[in-house]
Scaffold this active site. Structure first.
Site, PDB file in Angstrom:
ATOM      1  N   GLU A 140      72.242  35.510  85.377  1.00  0.00           N
ATOM      2  CA  GLU A 140      72.169  34.097  84.995  1.00  0.00           C
ATOM      3  C   GLU A 140      70.978  33.818  84.100  1.00  0.00           C
ATOM      4  O   GLU A 140      69.855  34.257  84.368  1.00  0.00           O
ATOM      5  CB  GLU A 140      72.064  33.230  86.258  1.00  0.00           C
ATOM      6  CG  GLU A 140      72.017  31.732  85.978  1.00  0.00           C
ATOM      7  CD  GLU A 140      71.835  30.899  87.243  1.00  0.00           C
ATOM      8  OE1 GLU A 140      71.819  29.660  87.131  1.00  0.00           O
ATOM      9  OE2 GLU A 140      71.704  31.488  88.331  1.00  0.00           O
ATOM     10  N   ASP A 176      74.750  29.550  82.306  1.00  0.00           N
ATOM     11  CA  ASP A 176      74.416  28.249  82.878  1.00  0.00           C
ATOM     12  C   ASP A 176      74.078  27.291  81.745  1.00  0.00           C
ATOM     13  O   ASP A 176      73.043  27.432  81.078  1.00  0.00           O
ATOM     14  CB  ASP A 176      73.240  28.390  83.850  1.00  0.00           C
ATOM     15  CG  ASP A 176      73.002  27.126  84.651  1.00  0.00           C
ATOM     16  OD1 ASP A 176      72.857  26.057  84.032  1.00  0.00           O
ATOM     17  OD2 ASP A 176      72.950  27.200  85.895  1.00  0.00           O
ATOM     18  N   HIS A 179      70.738  25.068  82.047  1.00  0.00           N
ATOM     19  CA  HIS A 179      69.530  25.787  81.632  1.00  0.00           C
ATOM     20  C   HIS A 179      69.525  26.019  80.119  1.00  0.00           C
ATOM     21  O   HIS A 179      68.484  25.902  79.466  1.00  0.00           O
ATOM     22  CB  HIS A 179      69.441  27.122  82.365  1.00  0.00           C
ATOM     23  CG  HIS A 179      69.196  26.994  83.833  1.00  0.00           C
ATOM     24  ND1 HIS A 179      68.125  26.299  84.348  1.00  0.00           N
ATOM     25  CD2 HIS A 179      69.877  27.496  84.896  1.00  0.00           C
ATOM     26  CE1 HIS A 179      68.164  26.365  85.678  1.00  0.00           C
ATOM     27  NE2 HIS A 179      69.212  27.075  86.027  1.00  0.00           N
ATOM     28  N   ARG A 211      69.464  17.526  86.391  1.00  0.00           N
ATOM     29  CA  ARG A 211      70.338  18.509  87.043  1.00  0.00           C
ATOM     30  C   ARG A 211      71.328  17.830  87.994  1.00  0.00           C
ATOM     31  O   ARG A 211      71.568  18.273  89.104  1.00  0.00           O
ATOM     32  CB  ARG A 211      69.518  19.572  87.775  1.00  0.00           C
ATOM     33  CG  ARG A 211      70.273  20.877  87.995  1.00  0.00           C
ATOM     34  CD  ARG A 211      69.388  21.941  88.632  1.00  0.00           C
ATOM     35  NE  ARG A 211      70.110  23.201  88.727  1.00  0.00           N
ATOM     36  CZ  ARG A 211      69.596  24.309  89.263  1.00  0.00           C
ATOM     37  NH1 ARG A 211      68.368  24.299  89.744  1.00  0.00           N
ATOM     38  NH2 ARG A 211      70.306  25.413  89.321  1.00  0.00           N
ATOM     39  N   GLU A 240      76.836  23.400  89.499  1.00  0.00           N
ATOM     40  CA  GLU A 240      75.623  23.703  90.261  1.00  0.00           C
ATOM     41  C   GLU A 240      74.653  22.557  89.986  1.00  0.00           C
ATOM     42  O   GLU A 240      73.740  22.659  89.172  1.00  0.00           O
ATOM     43  CB  GLU A 240      75.041  25.053  89.850  1.00  0.00           C
ATOM     44  CG  GLU A 240      73.942  25.523  90.790  1.00  0.00           C
ATOM     45  CD  GLU A 240      73.329  26.839  90.363  1.00  0.00           C
ATOM     46  OE1 GLU A 240      73.144  27.718  91.211  1.00  0.00           O
ATOM     47  OE2 GLU A 240      73.014  26.981  89.164  1.00  0.00           O
TER      48      GLU A 240
END
Length: 261
Positions: A140, A176, A179, A211, A240
């Site tokens: 990741e 991701d 990010h 987030r 997530e």
């Protein structure tokens, strides 16, 4: 069509994790967890939920011999744990993270050149483990500006380069987009590049800033969803993200963002 999953660590947080994954399953999603050693695997195995991803190590690093040995040893433990709950995808990071998400082996700036071949050698061993066990490890990308300062090999460009250098089916990228937005941006082109190389094992999403679930920030996730559909992506897209308010609402916002019109 891609599959939708939700990280059980970040929603329904007042419930035990086995009840969280059941709620996620009942809403029509697969579920993901982080550190499996903190959970009752027998209770998770009794639920009808599909656990599509979990953390694939407990400790270790990619580059120093002692840390790499510990990474491989705990990855082997993670494979055995994954078998108990039927999980086929195990997630990795550029180095072990502590309880605050900080790296156990931080770096300043770019990872020094000699660290790259060492990381590739370690990841090659991890990929071989995955292939022998019939699971896929995913590496990741993280951001160092907000959540994970000092993590080596954090950028999406770095993780993509490492996965490409290993070049084995037992290792893929966990792309991701939360990010990546903080660290690099240009998300749709990043998705196209990684998909074109055949290196995506999973895509994770959350909005920026905060987030939180898609629809609460600056990322145009419906446009990302359209791009994934046009590319023919058939893997997993996992939320997530922390629920901004109600977890049920967060799941529905995620579903809406990734249901092409």
């Amino acid at each position: 069509m891609y599959t939708l999953a939700v990280c059980a660590e970040m929603v329904f947080r007042d419930l035990p994790v086995e009840e969280r994954v059941l709620r996620i399953h009942d809403a029509g999603f697969e579920a993901e967890i982080w550190d499996w050693s903190r959970h009752d695997l027998a209770a998770l195995a009794r639920t009808p939920a599909v656990i599509s991803s979990m953390t694939g190590y407990l400790r270790g690093t990619l580059t120093d011999p002692e840390g790499a040995a510990e990474l491989l040893r705990t990855a082997e433990e993670s494979v055995r744990a994954a078998e108990r709950i039927g999980c086929r995808r195990l997630n990795l990071h550029g180095t072990g993270l502590d309880a605050e998400g900080l790296p156990v082996a931080p770096v300043t700036g770019e990872a020094p050149g000699p660290l790259w071949p060492a990381a590739v050698r370690t990841l090659d061993r991890i990929a071989a483990l995955g292939e022998s066990a019939g699971v896929v490890f995913t590496l990741e990308n993280l951001n160092t500006a907000v959540d994970h300062p000092g993590v080596p090999f954090a950028r999406a460009a770095d993780t993509l380069a490492l996965v490409a250098a290993v070049g084995r089916p037992g290792l893929r990228m966990n792309l991701d987009l939360y990010h990546a937005q903080i660290g690099e941006g240009n998300l749709i082109e990043l998705v196209r590049r990684a998909h074109g190389l055949g290196l995506i094992g999973e895509i994770q999403v959350a909005d920026v800033p905060g987030r939180r679930e898609p629809g609460t920030g600056e990322i145009n996730y419906p446009a990302v969803a359209r791009a994934l559909t046009e590319l023919g992506y058939e893997g997993t897209v996992a939320m997530e993200a922390w629920a901004s308010a109600d977890s049920e609402l967060a799941l529905e916002r995620f579903r809406t963002a990734f249901t092409p019109a």
